[in-house]
Design an enzyme around this catalytic site. Structure first.
Site, PDB file in Angstrom:
ATOM      1  N   SER A  47     -63.527 -12.804 -71.321  1.00 29.56           N
ATOM      2  CA  SER A  47     -64.294 -12.340 -72.420  1.00 29.56           C
ATOM      3  C   SER A  47     -65.575 -11.600 -72.119  1.00 29.56           C
ATOM      4  O   SER A  47     -66.234 -10.764 -72.996  1.00 29.56           O
ATOM      5  CB  SER A  47     -64.643 -13.554 -73.237  1.00 29.56           C
ATOM      6  OG  SER A  47     -65.987 -14.058 -72.784  1.00 29.56           O
ATOM      7  N   LYS A 103     -72.062 -15.284 -72.374  1.00 26.71           N
ATOM      8  CA  LYS A 103     -72.151 -14.264 -73.293  1.00 26.71           C
ATOM      9  C   LYS A 103     -73.531 -13.461 -73.442  1.00 26.71           C
ATOM     10  O   LYS A 103     -74.484 -13.881 -72.643  1.00 26.71           O
ATOM     11  CB  LYS A 103     -72.001 -14.727 -74.684  1.00 26.71           C
ATOM     12  CG  LYS A 103     -70.577 -15.397 -75.135  1.00 26.71           C
ATOM     13  CD  LYS A 103     -69.479 -14.292 -75.012  1.00 26.71           C
ATOM     14  CE  LYS A 103     -68.147 -14.842 -75.618  1.00 26.71           C
ATOM     15  NZ  LYS A 103     -67.619 -16.080 -74.304  1.00 26.71           N
TER      16      LYS A 103
END
Lengths: 209, 209
Positions: free
Chosen positions: B130, B167
């Site tokens: 990701s 993230k």
DNA sequence: TTGACAAAAGAACGTTCGTTCTTTACAGTT
DNA sequence: AACTGTAAAGAACGAACGTTCTTTTGTCAA
């Protein structure tokens, strides 16, 4: 009160008290500054106590707990565990999240993790974007092991026309070529012989600061 | 014959002879094994000589050349230069090649380069894709400084719904959100409070083996 | 073959080191 | 108030240590 309040969960030596953890921290701080474990007399100051024999008792317990050891000549030296970084057991999912379960796992010394033969290893800052699809960014530091042989598929630092360049080594119709990891850049097909400076064995990136 | 055959090109101390370079190498080998500089008597064995006073003379020269130093208590300790990795002056152009000019430049200890506060730093393996557009790949090792505050733009290890995730921290209409670096993954908009485990301060990748 | 200098050895000495053993301080328990 | 164990202090000692100074060895040049 032995171990009624354990310092952390990665050690369960029976005689390793919470106070010993404080002594360990002080020793680690001192070592971080001076890269040396000093004499018992000096450790009295470091630990804030007045007894050399008690210093010895403390070091013996730290030794039994695996943080330090003695050379055959009796010199106290740190073990890996002494200055290692903990490696969390749970990996972070950059993809999908994963449960937070385990806490402390293995230990690693980053330097030893990345470097096998120090004398042949050099660090080279990376400039440009030609390897960006391989996750190698401008500003990254390449850990390069100097040698003049490499395998197809290795990312190499090659010397082409007397210039350094970082590319993937590949073979095309019997000739070695250097393949960038960026479609905007051309494949390099060396005219003469291809000289390999070294092979990429690691990559370091440092954020912010 | 002082310095008629210099050991390498990164030192030009007037009194540092080529033989001293051999002594340095032996000392580095010993230190690599034991993480300690031993007594003069022991160094006689290490150096293969019989004179303590000559050992002292050697160490003094190594000190003047910047490889070792003494603590205020007189203990010999290595300097950065002693066990550092050379950082090549010429960067490799992952983009366009650059001339091969300079040879040896600064030195860096990888561990010190990446870690500021050892006790608060942990290593976490990265799983998933990701963050791949940020050049963070599956299998990389994240160097994470544990703290519960971060700035917008930082890449953070966050705990969302009791799960770890890596993230980029961002803000959207007054609310913190976690943004992946992969268009195939959704932006995470935490329902309740967003708990930060730590901030990404470095990245390590190890190729092959 | 002598002189000059660097490399190394050796001796001598006061200090510091680690070790061992004994003693004290203190806290909790009975 | 006495007992118990841990934490720490202290004393004493031989061995090891670093330092200084002097002497020997080896090498090259004059």
């Amino acid at each position: 009160m032995t171990d009624s309040n354990p310092p952390s969960d990665f050690n369960s030596s029976p005689d390793f008290s919470s106070r010993d953890a404080e002594y360990l921290a002080k020793l680690q701080d001192y070592y971080s500054d001076w890269k040396s474990i000093p004499s018992y007399a000096k450790l009295c100051e470091v630990f804030g106590i007045a007894s050399k024999s008690w210093v010895k008792a403390i070091l013996t317990r730290l030794s039994e707990a695996g943080f330090i050891e003695r050379t055959p000549d009796g010199v106290w030296v740190p073990t890996r565990q002494f200055y290692a970084r903990p490696l969390a057991e749970s990996s972070v999912q950059a993809g999908m999240p994963v449960s937070v379960t385990a806490t402390q796992g293995e230990f690693f010394v980053i330097d030893e993790l990345l470097v096998d033969t120090p004398s042949k290893t050099t660090l080279i800052p990376v400039r440009g974007d030609s390897m960006i699809e391989a996750g190698i960014h401008d500003g990254d530091i390449a850990v390069v092991e100097k040698r003049n042989v490499a395998n197809v598929g290795d990312i190499v630092v090659a010397i082409v026309d007397n210039e350094f360049t970082l590319k993937t080594l590949d073979k095309e119709r019997g000739h070695f070529i250097l393949r960038p990891a960026n479609q905007a850049f051309p494949v390099i097909r060396p005219q003469s012989t291809l000289e390999i400076f070294g092979v990429l064995i690691g990559l370091i990136r440092k954020y912010r600061k």
